[in-house]
Motif scaffolding. Structure first.
Motif, short mmCIF file in Angstrom:
data_model
loop_
_atom_site.label_atom_id
_atom_site.label_comp_id
_atom_site.label_asym_id
_atom_site.label_seq_id
_atom_site.Cartn_x
_atom_site.Cartn_y
_atom_site.Cartn_z
N VAL A 21 39.06 34.21 34.04
CA VAL A 21 38.69 35.22 34.42
C VAL A 21 38.10 34.69 35.62
CG1 VAL A 21 38.60 37.63 34.02
CG2 VAL A 21 39.45 35.83 31.78
N VAL A 22 37.31 34.62 35.89
CA VAL A 22 36.68 34.94 37.34
C VAL A 22 37.58 34.08 38.48
CG1 VAL A 22 34.93 34.00 39.09
CG2 VAL A 22 34.53 34.65 36.45
N ALA A 23 38.54 32.84 38.15
CA ALA A 23 39.29 32.75 39.06
C ALA A 23 40.38 33.81 39.15
CB ALA A 23 39.96 31.27 39.19
N LEU A 24 40.89 34.28 38.42
CA LEU A 24 41.74 35.52 38.37
C LEU A 24 41.16 36.69 38.90
CD1 LEU A 24 44.81 36.43 37.99
CD2 LEU A 24 43.96 37.39 35.37
N VAL A 25 40.46 37.17 38.21
CA VAL A 25 39.57 38.64 39.05
C VAL A 25 39.09 38.71 40.72
CG1 VAL A 25 38.03 39.94 39.09
CG2 VAL A 25 39.20 39.13 37.28
N GLY A 26 38.69 37.17 41.02
CA GLY A 26 38.87 36.86 42.44
C GLY A 26 39.45 36.60 43.24
N PHE A 27 40.93 36.54 43.09
CA PHE A 27 42.07 36.55 43.69
C PHE A 27 42.43 37.49 43.42
CE2 PHE A 27 47.15 36.36 44.28
CZ PHE A 27 46.82 35.31 44.83
N LEU A 28 42.38 39.12 42.91
CA LEU A 28 43.03 39.56 42.72
C LEU A 28 41.65 41.46 43.98
CD1 LEU A 28 44.51 39.87 39.93
CD2 LEU A 28 45.51 39.63 41.19
N VAL A 29 40.75 40.51 43.23
CA VAL A 29 40.12 42.06 43.96
C VAL A 29 38.54 40.76 45.12
CG1 VAL A 29 37.70 43.59 43.30
CG2 VAL A 29 39.75 43.24 41.75
N ARG A 30 38.52 42.05 45.97
CA ARG A 30 38.02 40.91 47.10
C ARG A 30 36.90 41.79 47.98
NH1 ARG A 30 41.53 37.24 49.70
NH2 ARG A 30 43.00 36.39 47.96
N THR A 31 36.15 42.69 47.09
CA THR A 31 35.17 43.09 47.22
C THR A 31 33.90 43.25 46.87
OG1 THR A 31 36.32 45.44 48.27
CG2 THR A 31 33.84 45.73 47.78
N TRP A 32 32.83 42.50 46.91
CA TRP A 32 32.10 42.09 45.49
C TRP A 32 31.73 42.81 43.88
CZ3 TRP A 32 26.93 43.16 44.29
CH2 TRP A 32 25.95 43.98 45.15
N TRP A 33 30.94 44.42 44.43
CA TRP A 33 30.92 45.55 44.28
C TRP A 33 31.76 45.71 42.73
CZ3 TRP A 33 32.25 49.70 43.76
CH2 TRP A 33 32.59 50.77 44.63
N ILE A 34 33.23 45.36 43.64
CA ILE A 34 34.32 45.92 42.31
C ILE A 34 34.72 44.93 41.45
CG2 ILE A 34 36.57 47.14 42.82
CD1 ILE A 34 36.32 47.93 45.03
N TYR A 35 34.80 43.71 41.94
CA TYR A 35 34.76 41.87 41.27
C TYR A 35 34.05 42.20 40.72
CZ TYR A 35 34.15 37.60 40.77
OH TYR A 35 33.64 36.24 41.08
N GLN A 36 32.38 42.03 40.80
CA GLN A 36 31.66 42.51 39.34
C GLN A 36 31.82 43.71 38.57
OE1 GLN A 36 28.59 40.71 38.84
NE2 GLN A 36 28.04 41.90 37.47
N ILE A 37 32.18 45.23 38.80
CA ILE A 37 32.65 45.77 37.82
C ILE A 37 33.96 45.35 36.80
CG2 ILE A 37 33.29 47.90 37.16
CD1 ILE A 37 31.81 49.37 39.79
#
Length: 553
Positions: free
Chosen positions: A226-242
Motif C-alpha cells: 500500500v505504501v508503494a501504491l500511495v507513494g506512486f499516486l501522492v507526491r506531497t508528504w503530508w497528504i501522503y501521510q494522511i
C-alpha cells in the motif's frame, strides 16, 4: 489493522526522500549553464544531473555569475562571460539563501520541507532509527501492560493511537515535533502488533492457529505494498501521510466490539467472565450445549488455594516482570535462543530489503515486490508449521538463509540478475523464519508472561532493525560484509533452534512450571488448578464444542 502497522513502519521510505538539489542564489536567474547545455529554467537541467560532484553555472539579472554546488556556492570575481569552465578567482559562500530542489518526482518531502541536507543530512537519516527506537520501547511497555490489564484494552488504546498520531504527523510544524510524534506512533504501532499476535494465539484453536497468526504477517506485507501504491499516486508528504493513516479508521470504529480472551480471564481468576465469552463462542458456532468451565476444571476453591500455596509462581496475585523470562535454566536458555532468532530475523530481513532496493528500474515497483515476496513465504511457513512442526520448519530455513548468504558472496558482481534472484531467495527464507517466530514465541511461554515474551522478542527484533543500516554501511570495508554477518548469525540461530521444544499440537501453557516442562514427560500438581490448566481447559472447550456440533448435525 496490521496493514496500518506495515504502512507506518515503511512510510518514511518516500517521506524522507532526498531529491537532487543545489544551493539557491541571492537574485533572479536569467541564464543557466550545465556542461554544454544551456537553459533559462533550472527544471530543465535536472534530467542531465548525474552526480553529486556536478555543479550548475547561473547568471543573475545584475550580471553576476555563480557556480552552484550542493552544499556551497561560488561567485566568480570580475567575470561577465557565461562559461562552464573557469579558472579565475572565486568567493565561496554557504547556502544561506536555502536550496533549489528537483520537484520532478516529489513535490514535497520532509527533506525539502525543513532543508535536511548537507550539514543537516544526518537528521534525515535519523528518522527511521528513532522510529525503530519507539517500536522497541512500545513492544516492551505494551507487551507488559497487556499481561497486567488485559489484551483488549491495549488493542483499543494502540488502535486509536495509531489513527490519531498518524494524522498528527501530517500537521507537525518542524522536524523535532515530527520526530516526537513519529516516535509515539511507533510505540503504539509496535504495541498493537505485539498484543494482536497474543490475542490471535489465545483465541484460535490449535487446528487453525498457524494460519490465523500468519494472516497478521500477510496483511503487514500488504501494508508495504500500500505504501508503494500511495507513494506512486501522492507526491506531497503530508497528504501522503494522511492517506496512509486513514486506513486505520475502519478498525478503530470496530475494535470496541472485541472481547477479552478467555485465557487471560482464567489466568486472572475471572471465571464468570470467561464463561460468558465461551457462551458467546458457542452461540456463534451453533453449539446447543455449551460446556461449563467449572465442570471442566472440577476443583473446589480450597484445593485451588492449597495448590497455590505450594507453588508461588502460579499465584495470580504475583506481578510478573522480564526476570520471569529467566525463571530457571530451561526458560533462560529458551529466552536467549528466541531473542537471538528475533534479532537475526530482523537483521536479515532489513539487510536483504536494502539490497533489493538496488534492483534498478521503478522504485515504487521495487518496494511493491519487496512486500509481495513475503506472501508466498508465509504460505510456505504455514504449511511447514502444520505438517513438520514449528522447530522443524524454523531450523532449515534459518540455515538455508545462511547458505544463500554464502552463495551471494560467490556470485560475480557482473551477474546482476543472478545476484537479484539470490537476494530475493534470501529474503524469502528469512521471511519464513521471521513470520514463524511470532507464533512460536507465543506458544513457548505461559499466559502470565506471554505478551511480555513476545514484546521482549520484538524488542530484540527492533535492535536488529536499528543495527541493519549500520551493517549495510560495512560494504565500504568489504562489499559482502553484510551477507557474511547475516550468514553467521543465521547459522548460529539455526543450530540453537534444535534445542527448543516442539509446540505443534500442544495446548497453551499458563504457568512458568508448565512452560518449563514443555518437551518433557513430567507432571506437576499445578495441573490440578484451573489457572495452571487454562491451556488444557480451553482446548477441552474447543473439542467439546466440536463434539456437540457433530452431534447436532
Amino acid at each position: 489493522q496490521a496493514i496500518s502497522c506495515g504502512i507506518h513502519y515503511l512510510a518514511s521510505v518516500f517521506m524522507a526522500v532526498t531529491p537532487k538539489f543545489v544551493c539557491s542564489v541571492p537574485g533572479n536567474v536569467t541564464s543557466i549553464l550545465f556542461n554544454n547545455s544551456s537553459s533559462s529554467r533550472i527544471e530543465d537541467i535536472w534530467t542531465l544531473w548525474t552526480s553529486t560532484k556536478n555543479y550548475i553555472v547561473v547568471q543573475l539579472e545584475n550580471g553576476e555569475i555563480w557556480e552552484l554546488d550542493q552544499c556551497s556556492r561560488s561567485k566568480r570575481e570580475g567575470s561577465l562571460y557565461l562559461a562552464y569552465e573557469y579558472s579565475g578567482n572565486k568567493s565561496v559562500f554557504s547556502c544561506s539563501d536555502g536550496y533549489i530542489y528537483d520537484h520532478t518526482k516529489w513535490k514535497s518531502t520532509i527533506v525539502t520541507e525543513w532543508d535536511l541536507v548537507c550539514h543537516r543530512e544526518w537528521l534525515a537519516k535519523l528518522t527511521q532509527p528513532t522510529f525503530m527506537l519507539g517500536v522497541l520501547l512500545g513492544a516492551v511497555i505494551f507487551g507488559d501492560m497487556a499481561d497486567r490489564v488485559g489484551r483488549r484494552y491495549i488493542m483499543w488504546f494502540t488502535s486509536t493511537g495509531q489513527f490519531l498520531f498518524g494524522i498528527a504527523v501530517a500537521f507537525t510544524f518542524d522536524y523535532y515535533s515530527f520526530v516526537i510524534i513519529r516516535f509515539l506512533l511507533a510505540m503504539v504501532s509496535s504495541g498493537y502488533l505485539v498484543v494482536v499476535f497474543v490475542y490471535v494465539t489465545e483465541y484460535v484453536g490449535i487446528k487453525a492457529r498457524t494460519w490465523a497468526s500468519m494472516h497478521v504477517h500477510a496483511f503487514f506485507a500488504v501494508g508495504i505494498m500500500v505504501v508503494a501504491l500511495v507513494g506512486f499516486l501522492v507526491r506531497t508528504w503530508w497528504i501522503y501521510q494522511i492517506f496512509l493513516s486513514v486506513t486505520t479508521l475502519p478498525f478503530v470504529l470496530c475494535c470496541w466490539m472485541l472481547p477479552e480472551t478467555p485465557f487471560w480471564l482464567l489466568s486472572e481468576g475471572r471465571y464468570e467472565e470467561a464463561q460468558k465469552v465461551v457462551n458467546v463462542m458457542a452461540r456463534w458456532n451453533k453449539v446447543s450445549t455449551p460446556c461449563k468451565i467449572s465442570e471442566l476444571c472440577s476443583i473446589q476453591q480450597d484445593d485451588l488455594v492449597r495448590c497455590r500455596t505450594g507453588d508461588n509462581d502460579t499465584s495470580t496475585a504475583k506481578k510478573h516482570s522480564i526476570l520471569d523470562l529467566f525463571y530457571n535454566w530451561h526458560i533462560a536458555r529458551r529466552t536467549i535462543t528466541v531473542w537471538l532468532i528475533w534479532f537475526t530475523g530482523s537483521l536479515g530481513y532489513y539487510v536483504f530489503s536494502l539490497s533489493s532496493v538496488n534492483l534498478g528500474g521503478n522504485e515504487y515497483l521495487n518496494l511493491f515486490l519487496i512486500g509481495a515476496v513475503e506472501l508466498p513465504a508465509y504460505v510456505v511457513a504455514c504449511i511447514g508449521m502444520d505438517k513438520l512442526g514449528r522447530r522443524n520448519t524454523l531450523t532449515p530455513f534459518l540455515i538455508s538463509s545462511a547458505v544463500i548468504c554464502a552463495l551471494i558472496m560467490l556470485i560475480p558482481q557482473d551477474f546482476s540478475i543472478l545476484s537479484v534472484l539470490a537476494n530475493m531467495a534470501g529474503k524469502f527464507a528469512i521471511g519464513v523464519a521471521f513470520g514463524l517466530i511470532y507464533l512460536y514465541t507465543a506458544e513457548l511461554y505461559p499466559t502470565v508472561i506471554r505478551s511480555l515474551a513476545v514484546g521482549s522478542g520484538s524488542m530484540m527484533c527492533r535492535v536488529g532493525s536499528i543495527v541493519a543500516p549500520f551493517c549495510v554501511y560495512l560494504t565500504s570495508v568489504w562489499i559482502f560484509m553484510p551477507q557474511l554477518l547475516v550468514g553467521i548469525m543465521a547459522f548460529l540461530s539455526g543450530m540453537l533452534t534444535l534445542m527448543l521444544p516442539e509446540t505443534l499440537g500442544k495446548p497453551l501453557t499458563n504457568t512458568l512450571a508448565e512452560a518449563a516442562e514443555l518437551g518433557t514427560n513430567k507432571n506437576s500438581c499445578l495441573g490440578k488448578s484451573p489457572p495452571a490448566q487454562s491451556g488444557a481447559v480451553l482446548e477441552k472447550i474447543e473439542m467439546h464444542s466440536q463434539e456437540s456440533h457433530s452431534t447436532d448435525e
